[in-house]
Enzyme design. Structure first.
Site, PDB file in Angstrom:
ATOM      1  N   GLY A  93       0.875  -1.812  -0.036  1.00 11.80           N
ATOM      2  CA  GLY A  93      -0.158   0.317  -0.207  1.00 11.80           C
ATOM      3  C   GLY A  93       0.877   1.250   0.103  1.00 11.80           C
ATOM      4  O   GLY A  93       0.248   2.383  -0.535  1.00 11.80           O
TER       5      GLY A  93
ATOM      6  N   GLU B 292       4.054   3.993   5.955  1.00  8.43           N
ATOM      7  CA  GLU B 292       2.482   3.230   6.024  1.00  8.43           C
ATOM      8  C   GLU B 292       1.839   3.785   5.008  1.00  8.43           C
ATOM      9  O   GLU B 292       1.160   5.110   5.163  1.00  8.43           O
ATOM     10  CB  GLU B 292       1.988   2.810   7.091  1.00  8.43           C
ATOM     11  CG  GLU B 292       2.435   1.864   8.097  1.00  8.43           C
ATOM     12  CD  GLU B 292       1.482   0.102   7.173  1.00  8.43           C
ATOM     13  OE1 GLU B 292       1.175   0.659   5.775  1.00  8.43           O
ATOM     14  OE2 GLU B 292       1.488  -1.337   7.332  1.00  8.43           O
ATOM     15  N   ASP B 293       1.028   2.976   4.630  1.00  9.98           N
ATOM     16  CA  ASP B 293      -0.307   3.705   3.868  1.00  9.98           C
ATOM     17  C   ASP B 293      -1.737   4.288   4.461  1.00  9.98           C
ATOM     18  O   ASP B 293      -1.983   5.656   4.797  1.00  9.98           O
ATOM     19  CB  ASP B 293      -0.801   3.216   2.434  1.00  9.98           C
ATOM     20  CG  ASP B 293      -1.217   1.397   3.175  1.00  9.98           C
ATOM     21  OD1 ASP B 293      -0.862   1.527   4.154  1.00  9.98           O
ATOM     22  OD2 ASP B 293      -2.030   0.709   2.420  1.00  9.98           O
TER      23      ASP B 293
ATOM     24  N   ASP C  34      -5.210   1.274  10.402  1.00  5.94           N
ATOM     25  CA  ASP C  34      -7.427   1.952  10.637  1.00  5.94           C
ATOM     26  C   ASP C  34      -7.007   1.534  11.623  1.00  5.94           C
ATOM     27  O   ASP C  34      -7.351   2.515  13.038  1.00  5.94           O
ATOM     28  CB  ASP C  34      -7.381   0.660   9.682  1.00  5.94           C
ATOM     29  CG  ASP C  34      -9.030   1.068   9.747  1.00  5.94           C
ATOM     30  OD1 ASP C  34     -10.066   1.824  10.059  1.00  5.94           O
ATOM     31  OD2 ASP C  34      -9.451  -0.114   8.957  1.00  5.94           O
TER      32      ASP C  34
ATOM     33  N   LYS D 222      -7.384   7.227  10.813  1.00  5.30           N
ATOM     34  CA  LYS D 222      -8.233   6.917  10.466  1.00  5.30           C
ATOM     35  C   LYS D 222      -8.478   6.487  12.289  1.00  5.30           C
ATOM     36  O   LYS D 222      -8.544   5.485  13.137  1.00  5.30           O
ATOM     37  CB  LYS D 222      -9.148   5.597  10.101  1.00  5.30           C
ATOM     38  CG  LYS D 222      -9.301   5.546   8.306  1.00  5.30           C
ATOM     39  CD  LYS D 222     -10.356   4.381   8.696  1.00  5.30           C
ATOM     40  CE  LYS D 222     -10.645   4.290   6.911  1.00  5.30           C
ATOM     41  NZ  LYS D 222     -10.913   3.195   6.184  1.00  5.30           N
TER      42      LYS D 222
ATOM     43  N   PHE E 114     -14.244   4.318   3.646  1.00  9.17           N
ATOM     44  CA  PHE E 114     -13.356   3.363   2.899  1.00  9.17           C
ATOM     45  C   PHE E 114     -12.800   4.417   1.638  1.00  9.17           C
ATOM     46  O   PHE E 114     -13.106   4.933   1.044  1.00  9.17           O
ATOM     47  CB  PHE E 114     -14.294   1.503   1.881  1.00  9.17           C
ATOM     48  CG  PHE E 114     -13.348   0.642   1.629  1.00  9.17           C
ATOM     49  CD1 PHE E 114     -12.130   0.186   2.114  1.00  9.17           C
ATOM     50  CD2 PHE E 114     -12.326   1.110   0.227  1.00  9.17           C
ATOM     51  CE1 PHE E 114     -11.539  -0.640   1.915  1.00  9.17           C
ATOM     52  CE2 PHE E 114     -11.592   0.026  -0.255  1.00  9.17           C
ATOM     53  CZ  PHE E 114     -11.371  -0.896   0.183  1.00  9.17           C
TER      54      PHE E 114
ATOM     55  N   ASP F 229      -5.848  -0.397  -2.315  1.00  8.43           N
ATOM     56  CA  ASP F 229      -6.470  -0.676  -3.563  1.00  8.43           C
ATOM     57  C   ASP F 229      -8.128  -1.217  -2.349  1.00  8.43           C
ATOM     58  O   ASP F 229      -8.201  -1.297  -1.709  1.00  8.43           O
ATOM     59  CB  ASP F 229      -5.396  -1.947  -3.499  1.00  8.43           C
ATOM     60  CG  ASP F 229      -6.254  -3.140  -2.139  1.00  8.43           C
ATOM     61  OD1 ASP F 229      -5.796  -2.718  -1.142  1.00  8.43           O
ATOM     62  OD2 ASP F 229      -6.290  -4.357  -2.757  1.00  8.43           O
TER      63      ASP F 229
ATOM     64  N   ARG G 190      -4.700   0.885  -6.634  1.00  7.49           N
ATOM     65  CA  ARG G 190      -3.885   1.526  -6.188  1.00  7.49           C
ATOM     66  C   ARG G 190      -3.115   2.124  -7.392  1.00  7.49           C
ATOM     67  O   ARG G 190      -2.435   2.949  -6.470  1.00  7.49           O
ATOM     68  CB  ARG G 190      -2.619   0.146  -5.805  1.00  7.49           C
ATOM     69  CG  ARG G 190      -3.049  -0.793  -5.108  1.00  7.49           C
ATOM     70  CD  ARG G 190      -1.738  -1.532  -4.528  1.00  7.49           C
ATOM     71  NE  ARG G 190      -2.865  -2.597  -4.288  1.00  7.49           N
ATOM     72  CZ  ARG G 190      -2.008  -3.031  -2.768  1.00  7.49           C
ATOM     73  NH1 ARG G 190      -2.840  -2.164  -1.725  1.00  7.49           N
ATOM     74  NH2 ARG G 190      -2.330  -4.242  -2.141  1.00  7.49           N
TER      75      ARG G 190
END
Ligand code: IMP
Ligand code: MG
Length: 181
Positions: free
Chosen positions: A49, A103-104, A107, A135, A156, A163, A169
């Site tokens: 990611g 990191e992407d 969550d 998040k 989302f 993705d 992506r």
């Protein structure tokens, strides 16, 4: 930016324009440059990611540094408890290094809670987290990323590395799942 993207029958609409992302990343790059000047940091991008975020951010870094990539592989263990996670792809020694995880998205924080101890065990001098998205409302652990490009609500997202079942992506902007009517 495309006004609407369809992936696996779902509709996604723009959330962050490419230029807003790039502006924020430039600022983040200057901050990291200042904080790590003379420390020869090792940036560890977590695949898949983070590939786009890592690429854009690292182009803004002007200090001496090293870049590497890791992946968390999860597989079902032989034991009843299920998931086992292992870190793959790391060839550099982390011992005594100033490590920055890229990191992407964070969550629930479950992924980071597996990654952190695995990296801590390799004795870096310091270990910090830089994430494209956080998040915060979804976090289930006491994790405070050191660098956050954007805090986002619990919806989302798609694009800019993120993705939906393997798709989307490569989109250069960030999209959100369109609320169903
Ligand atoms: P965690 O809940 O913090 O462990 O995040 C697990 C993973 O879920 C992330 O690394 C992403 O791959 C994925 N993920 C979480 N939120 C999103 C999202 O909004 N879009 C796409 N992937 C997501
Ligand atoms: Mg990820």
């Amino acid at each position: 930016m495309r006004p609407r993207v369809f992936v696996h029958g779902k509709s996604f609409v723009p959330y962050l324009q490419e230029v807003s992302i790039q502006e924020r990343i430039q600022a983040l790059g200057r901050e990291i440059d200042r904080d790590y000047d003379g420390k020869d940091p090792l940036f560890l991008a977590v695949l898949n990611g983070s590939f786009m975020f890592a690429s854009d951010l690292l182009k803004q870094i002007t200090i001496d540094c090293e870049v590497s990539f890791v992946k968390l592989a999860s597989y079902s263990g032989m034991q009843s408890s299920g998931q086992v996670t292992s870190l793959i792809g790391l060839s550099e020694s982390l011992k005594g290094r100033h490590v920055v995880i890229l990191e992407d998205i964070i969550d629930t924080g479950n992924t980071m809670m597996k990654l952190l101890p695995a990296l801590e065990a390799l004795s870096p001098a310091t270990l910090r987290i830089c994430t494209f998205l956080l998040k915060r409302e979804a976090l289930q652990h006491a994790i405070e990323p050191d660098y956050i490009a954007f805090e986002v609500p619990e919806i989302f997202f798609l694009g800019y590395g993120l993705d939906y079942d393997g798709r989307g992506r490569n989109l250069p902007g960030l999209y959100q799942l369109e609320a169903e009517k």
